[in-house]
Design an enzyme around this catalytic site. Sequence first.
Site, PDB file in Angstrom:
ATOM      1  N   GLY A 273       0.782  -1.219   0.000  1.00  0.00           N
ATOM      2  CA  GLY A 273       0.000   0.000   0.000  1.00  0.00           C
ATOM      3  C   GLY A 273       0.819   1.277   0.000  1.00  0.00           C
TER       4      GLY A 273
ATOM      5  N   LYS B 203     -31.979  23.372  11.298  1.00  0.00           N
ATOM      6  CA  LYS B 203     -31.863  21.925  11.472  1.00  0.00           C
ATOM      7  C   LYS B 203     -31.107  21.608  12.743  1.00  0.00           C
ATOM      8  CE  LYS B 203     -27.596  21.399   8.738  1.00  0.00           C
ATOM      9  NZ  LYS B 203     -26.990  20.850   7.528  1.00  0.00           N
TER      10      LYS B 203
ATOM     11  N   ALA C  98     -25.751  13.538   0.749  1.00  0.00           N
ATOM     12  CA  ALA C  98     -26.958  14.172   0.193  1.00  0.00           C
ATOM     13  C   ALA C  98     -28.130  14.159   1.158  1.00  0.00           C
ATOM     14  CB  ALA C  98     -27.369  13.540  -1.143  1.00  0.00           C
TER      15      ALA C  98
ATOM     16  N   ASP D  41     -24.833  25.298  -1.101  1.00  0.00           N
ATOM     17  CA  ASP D  41     -23.961  24.751  -0.059  1.00  0.00           C
ATOM     18  C   ASP D  41     -22.576  24.567  -0.637  1.00  0.00           C
ATOM     19  OD1 ASP D  41     -23.260  23.843   2.439  1.00  0.00           O
ATOM     20  OD2 ASP D  41     -24.683  22.186   2.479  1.00  0.00           O
TER      21      ASP D  41
ATOM     22  N   ARG E 187     -13.868  19.763   6.866  1.00  0.00           N
ATOM     23  CA  ARG E 187     -14.960  19.864   7.842  1.00  0.00           C
ATOM     24  C   ARG E 187     -14.482  19.709   9.282  1.00  0.00           C
ATOM     25  NH1 ARG E 187     -19.057  15.794   4.833  1.00  0.00           N
ATOM     26  NH2 ARG E 187     -17.050  14.998   4.103  1.00  0.00           N
ATOM     27  N   GLN E 188     -13.308  19.151   9.459  1.00  0.00           N
ATOM     28  CA  GLN E 188     -12.767  18.986  10.812  1.00  0.00           C
ATOM     29  C   GLN E 188     -11.839  20.165  11.117  1.00  0.00           C
ATOM     30  OE1 GLN E 188     -11.476  14.950  11.844  1.00  0.00           O
ATOM     31  NE2 GLN E 188     -12.445  14.190   9.974  1.00  0.00           N
TER      32      GLN E 188
ATOM     33  N   ASP F 245     -28.703  25.565   6.221  1.00  0.00           N
ATOM     34  CA  ASP F 245     -28.634  25.721   7.676  1.00  0.00           C
ATOM     35  C   ASP F 245     -28.338  27.180   7.986  1.00  0.00           C
ATOM     36  OD1 ASP F 245     -25.766  26.110   7.441  1.00  0.00           O
ATOM     37  OD2 ASP F 245     -25.560  23.934   7.393  1.00  0.00           O
TER      38      ASP F 245
ATOM     39  N   THR G  55     -28.523  16.182   3.825  1.00  0.00           N
ATOM     40  CA  THR G  55     -28.907  17.567   4.097  1.00  0.00           C
ATOM     41  C   THR G  55     -29.668  18.173   2.924  1.00  0.00           C
ATOM     42  OG1 THR G  55     -27.066  17.960   5.614  1.00  0.00           O
ATOM     43  CG2 THR G  55     -28.017  19.881   4.560  1.00  0.00           C
TER      44      THR G  55
ATOM     45  N   HIS H  28     -14.638  24.838   3.648  1.00  0.00           N
ATOM     46  CA  HIS H  28     -15.840  24.679   4.472  1.00  0.00           C
ATOM     47  C   HIS H  28     -16.065  25.911   5.338  1.00  0.00           C
ATOM     48  CE1 HIS H  28     -19.069  22.437   6.296  1.00  0.00           C
ATOM     49  NE2 HIS H  28     -18.556  22.583   7.500  1.00  0.00           N
TER      50      HIS H  28
END
Length: 327
Positions: free
Chosen positions: A47, A203, A237, A231, A105-106, A179, A239, A139
Amino acid sequence: MVSGKPGIAKRQLILLSGRAHPELAEAVAKDLGVAITPQAAYDFANGEIFVRFEESVRGADAFVVQSHSAPVNDWLMEQLLMVDALKRASAKRITAVMPSYPYARQDRKYAGREPVSARLVANMFSTAGADRIVTVDLHTAQAQGFFDGPVDHLHAMWLLCEHVRGRYQGEDLTIVSPDAGRTRLAEKWADLLGGCPIAFIHKTRDPLRPNEVLANRVVGDVEGRTCVVVDDMIDTAMTSTTAARQLLEQGAKDVVLVATHGVLSGEAHDRLIASKAREVILTDTLPIPREKRFPGLTVLSIAPLLARAIQEVFEDGSVTSLFDGNA
């Protein structure tokens, strides 16, 4: 007496591509009028990844293009290795071009004992030798501060908005944020489309059940209108399709789903088809294979925007000028 010696060195733009999304890199290369630098890249039996450039990169202004689709960790590691190889081969300047920033997103701790993974990714690229990052629609914009160097944060909104304007001109549009956190983006869309009204969907989520929306409530006037849900990405999908269903139940005439990054994980393909959305509009920052496409899907090319940004960086120009000073 001048102590230096006049030289003849000239900077050369070279474009390199990882294996995640070669079609996008080829499109960028075509817009720039260059060829992608040839390289050998393959996986060992265990790998591990190997990369080697087959031409000299000494003194070059190198741009490494890599999309971060699944398997994200493999493509992230490949791009890091490419940056490291460029540094060790004496490239003059190295720019990591990431149309979709991995782990975006983190970008903060939502609870104790969690990593800030987006910051870690920035640290890894800095350690590998990247001098600059080019990315599209983070994001959260403040994630630019994670990298200790220039970050060119490009926006696909103008490209997407132009398509919506051309397709739905003359209809009563409402821009919908999925949102409360995206209302600022919805306001920008509304301004670009001539001041149409906005709405948002309130939401709630269970932090122990990722990608699941528990409840929704539409805030704003959507009855009888074509609702454009905007968005940064569509992943599972859940949301976007939940928003589409809620809007139609509240009397919306039609729903158009718009996002920059089409992650399309798991059952996203089936959910989007079943959502009754009039159109789903994405860009190709991430590869969208044929089996995930459907008649109501429109994929716009991000290559011209990336090519223009790369050209501006190479010529020490203004990337902000690409957005009329609004970047």
